[in-house]
Design a protein around this motif. Sequence first.
Motif, PDB file in Angstrom:
ATOM      1  N   PRO A  92       0.870  -1.185   0.000  1.00  0.00           N
ATOM      2  CA  PRO A  92       0.000   0.000   0.000  1.00  0.00           C
ATOM      3  C   PRO A  92       0.907   1.236   0.000  1.00  0.00           C
ATOM      4  N   ILE A  93       0.389   2.359  -0.450  1.00  0.00           N
ATOM      5  CA  ILE A  93       1.144   3.602  -0.245  1.00  0.00           C
ATOM      6  C   ILE A  93       0.618   4.192   1.065  1.00  0.00           C
ATOM      7  N   TYR A  94       1.532   4.594   1.919  1.00  0.00           N
ATOM      8  CA  TYR A  94       1.158   4.934   3.294  1.00  0.00           C
ATOM      9  C   TYR A  94       0.768   6.404   3.432  1.00  0.00           C
ATOM     10  N   TYR A  95      -0.230   6.640   4.262  1.00  0.00           N
ATOM     11  CA  TYR A  95      -0.659   8.014   4.510  1.00  0.00           C
ATOM     12  C   TYR A  95       0.431   8.777   5.235  1.00  0.00           C
ATOM     13  N   VAL A  96       0.650  10.001   4.819  1.00  0.00           N
ATOM     14  CA  VAL A  96       1.704  10.786   5.459  1.00  0.00           C
ATOM     15  C   VAL A  96       1.225  11.509   6.720  1.00  0.00           C
ATOM     16  N   PRO A 103       5.989   6.224  10.208  1.00  0.00           N
ATOM     17  CA  PRO A 103       6.082   4.776   9.968  1.00  0.00           C
ATOM     18  C   PRO A 103       6.148   3.977  11.270  1.00  0.00           C
ATOM     19  N   HIS A 104       5.323   2.951  11.386  1.00  0.00           N
ATOM     20  CA  HIS A 104       5.404   2.068  12.547  1.00  0.00           C
ATOM     21  C   HIS A 104       5.514   0.624  12.060  1.00  0.00           C
ATOM     22  N   ILE A 105       5.590  -0.310  12.994  1.00  0.00           N
ATOM     23  CA  ILE A 105       5.881  -1.679  12.550  1.00  0.00           C
ATOM     24  C   ILE A 105       4.743  -2.288  11.734  1.00  0.00           C
ATOM     25  N   GLY A 106       3.526  -1.746  11.892  1.00  0.00           N
ATOM     26  CA  GLY A 106       2.419  -2.214  11.046  1.00  0.00           C
ATOM     27  C   GLY A 106       2.682  -1.898   9.577  1.00  0.00           C
ATOM     28  N   HIS A 107       3.327  -0.774   9.304  1.00  0.00           N
ATOM     29  CA  HIS A 107       3.667  -0.428   7.912  1.00  0.00           C
ATOM     30  C   HIS A 107       4.850  -1.265   7.422  1.00  0.00           C
ATOM     31  N   THR A 129       4.106   6.881  -0.826  1.00  0.00           N
ATOM     32  CA  THR A 129       3.267   7.574   0.154  1.00  0.00           C
ATOM     33  C   THR A 129       2.046   8.212  -0.507  1.00  0.00           C
ATOM     34  N   ASP A 130       0.948   8.163   0.267  1.00  0.00           N
ATOM     35  CA  ASP A 130      -0.367   8.634  -0.143  1.00  0.00           C
ATOM     36  C   ASP A 130      -0.529  10.007   0.506  1.00  0.00           C
ATOM     37  N   GLU A 131      -0.544  11.072  -0.309  1.00  0.00           N
ATOM     38  CA  GLU A 131      -0.326  12.397   0.264  1.00  0.00           C
ATOM     39  C   GLU A 131      -1.497  13.362   0.147  1.00  0.00           C
ATOM     40  N   VAL A 163      -1.713  -6.019   0.647  1.00  0.00           N
ATOM     41  CA  VAL A 163      -2.457  -4.983   1.393  1.00  0.00           C
ATOM     42  C   VAL A 163      -2.945  -5.548   2.723  1.00  0.00           C
ATOM     43  N   GLY A 164      -3.259  -4.665   3.651  1.00  0.00           N
ATOM     44  CA  GLY A 164      -3.857  -5.099   4.908  1.00  0.00           C
ATOM     45  C   GLY A 164      -5.333  -5.409   4.716  1.00  0.00           C
ATOM     46  N   LYS A 165      -5.880  -6.188   5.634  1.00  0.00           N
ATOM     47  CA  LYS A 165      -7.290  -6.590   5.493  1.00  0.00           C
ATOM     48  C   LYS A 165      -8.237  -5.395   5.578  1.00  0.00           C
ATOM     49  N   ASP A 166      -7.757  -4.273   6.137  1.00  0.00           N
ATOM     50  CA  ASP A 166      -8.608  -3.080   6.248  1.00  0.00           C
ATOM     51  C   ASP A 166      -8.890  -2.425   4.909  1.00  0.00           C
ATOM     52  N   ILE A 167      -8.064  -2.712   3.910  1.00  0.00           N
ATOM     53  CA  ILE A 167      -8.248  -2.012   2.630  1.00  0.00           C
ATOM     54  C   ILE A 167      -8.494  -2.980   1.469  1.00  0.00           C
ATOM     55  N   VAL A 168      -9.002  -4.159   1.813  1.00  0.00           N
ATOM     56  CA  VAL A 168      -9.310  -5.155   0.788  1.00  0.00           C
ATOM     57  C   VAL A 168     -10.421  -4.678  -0.135  1.00  0.00           C
ATOM     58  N   ALA A 224      -4.316 -10.185   0.995  1.00  0.00           N
ATOM     59  CA  ALA A 224      -4.587  -9.393   2.200  1.00  0.00           C
ATOM     60  C   ALA A 224      -4.035 -10.076   3.435  1.00  0.00           C
ATOM     61  N   HIS A 225      -3.250  -9.343   4.178  1.00  0.00           N
ATOM     62  CA  HIS A 225      -2.692  -9.894   5.422  1.00  0.00           C
ATOM     63  C   HIS A 225      -3.465  -9.355   6.622  1.00  0.00           C
ATOM     64  N   GLY A 226      -3.278 -10.007   7.758  1.00  0.00           N
ATOM     65  CA  GLY A 226      -3.943  -9.578   8.988  1.00  0.00           C
ATOM     66  C   GLY A 226      -3.164  -8.472   9.672  1.00  0.00           C
ATOM     67  N   PHE A 227      -3.619  -8.069  10.822  1.00  0.00           N
ATOM     68  CA  PHE A 227      -2.948  -7.008  11.575  1.00  0.00           C
ATOM     69  C   PHE A 227      -1.951  -7.579  12.561  1.00  0.00           C
ATOM     70  N   LEU A 228      -0.919  -6.806  12.804  1.00  0.00           N
ATOM     71  CA  LEU A 228      -0.056  -7.083  13.948  1.00  0.00           C
ATOM     72  C   LEU A 228      -0.749  -6.423  15.124  1.00  0.00           C
ATOM     73  N   LEU A 229      -0.989  -7.201  16.140  1.00  0.00           N
ATOM     74  CA  LEU A 229      -1.682  -6.656  17.296  1.00  0.00           C
ATOM     75  C   LEU A 229      -0.707  -6.558  18.462  1.00  0.00           C
TER      76      LEU A 229
END
Length: 506
Positions: free
Chosen positions: A10-14, A18-22, A49-51, A256-261, A285-290
Amino acid sequence: MDTPFYVTTPIYYVNDAPHIGHAYPTVAADVLARWRRLWGDDVQFLTGTDEHGLKVQRAAEEQGVTPLEWADRTSERYRETWRLLEITNTDFIRTTEPRHHAAVQQFMQRVYDNGYIERGTYEGLYCVSCEAYYTEGELVDGMCAIHKTPVERVTEENYFFKLSAFEDRLLEHYAAHPEAVQPESRRNEVLGFIKQGLRDFSMSRTSITWGVPLPWDPDHVAYVWFDALFNYCTAVGYGDDRARFDRYWPVDYHIVGKDIVRFHAVYWPAMLMAAGEAPPKCVFAHGFLLVGGEKMSKTGLNQIAPADLVETFGSDGLRYHFLADQRFGPDGDFSFEAMVARYNADLANNFGNLASRVLNMAVTYCDGVAPHARAEGPLVPAIERAFEENARHLERLDYAGAYGAVWELIGAANSFIEDSEPWKLHKAGDAGAVAGVLGDCLEALRIVALLASPIIPDACRELWRRLGLDGAPEDQSLPAAAAWGLGPSGTNLEKGDPLFPRIDTD
Ligand code: ME8
């Protein structure tokens, strides 16, 4: 360099650092890209990045800077993080780049000309964090189900994308290509969503200016997702270099993460169909790191920066833990304790000990010169199995299975040393037997370095060097390089510090 292979994150929101989920999908895409390169593919690997959008505009306002200044700053932090994690992306796209504006505008014009964009009025409940509208029924206690924050009632006069026109074509597409959404649970979710009936969605905004203007009505900017999804096409030359675009499109994997499938497996293929382009070959689609059962979020206290973990575990340690330690697909729990335990067991002990034992013995018993591997060494079946299993699992993005197979080989090599006791053979003066055992082990180490290089590239490069081999594991080509008996033989070996120093939990 024949077969083209295209993988994206995914392109990440600015608005977010950045955290480990990204890092999670980015490392996954990197391992896949490195692995395909070993197989000689011509790999395009895109992140970025998604800007645009309201969320970024508001984050910038809060900081008292322009959206672009804000985006410049955060985008650079993503780049730095990916350098730290040894990510080998071939391109990094920012949606504010002129190349992207030009491509999105051409694309929107095409969809408009094809009759799939129409003017209308929209009133709905909007979650700014998701940059998406929801129905009452999709909310939980009146809040966004993902962010658990209030939604806003928004009324807009804008343009609509006729998503409803694509219901049948999407269902036909997924019937013909069951592999196009993975894993299966996500595919079922997507099919269920399409079968409920698709509503047209508004693809432009007049309430903000931070976006890509519509070419036929510049008072409107594109809805951020409409522009963001298109990044995948911009980067391979849409509207600029058709031959290049045709070479890499359709993309092999959108990770992509499951949130944006839903965006990737419903909106996006329909948008492409509306422009006459092919849908993605696979949305994985992958799951989340919790952390403690919660998805990390900007507001949560449990945000962990990749750099903090790299300080303790090295980038290899982080890469290994994220992918080899849990299945890619379901949610996974992140804990520092589990990470230390697995690092010590798999990297410091199994991998690190094998390398240091074999190199130390070979330097001491064989004057530092690598003996030949035996023609039919006892480790050959274990190597063949590891090679086949590694490839079979990586084909399905089953990283844990793929590297589990390599670590079984490492285990087999460690047991082989225990069983053959080269120190006793040396004491008994049987130089031929010592050379046989160590020659086999050195060859096993070379193949381990080759197979493990996509996931722990630093350590494998260093091991390759200590084995006295030319180049680096990533310059090799599979399957030829995995054949038994290619070396090291007669090379000068080097002992060294532990490849993975043990982490003392005290
Ligand atoms: O959604 N565990 O960007 P985003 C695992 N800009 N993965 C996680 C995670 C976690 N706790 N948190 C985030 C966007 N991710 C849009 C994408 S694409 C055209 C536009 C990962 O910055 C996960 O892959 O919110 C998720 O899909 C991605 O980061 C979203 O990053």
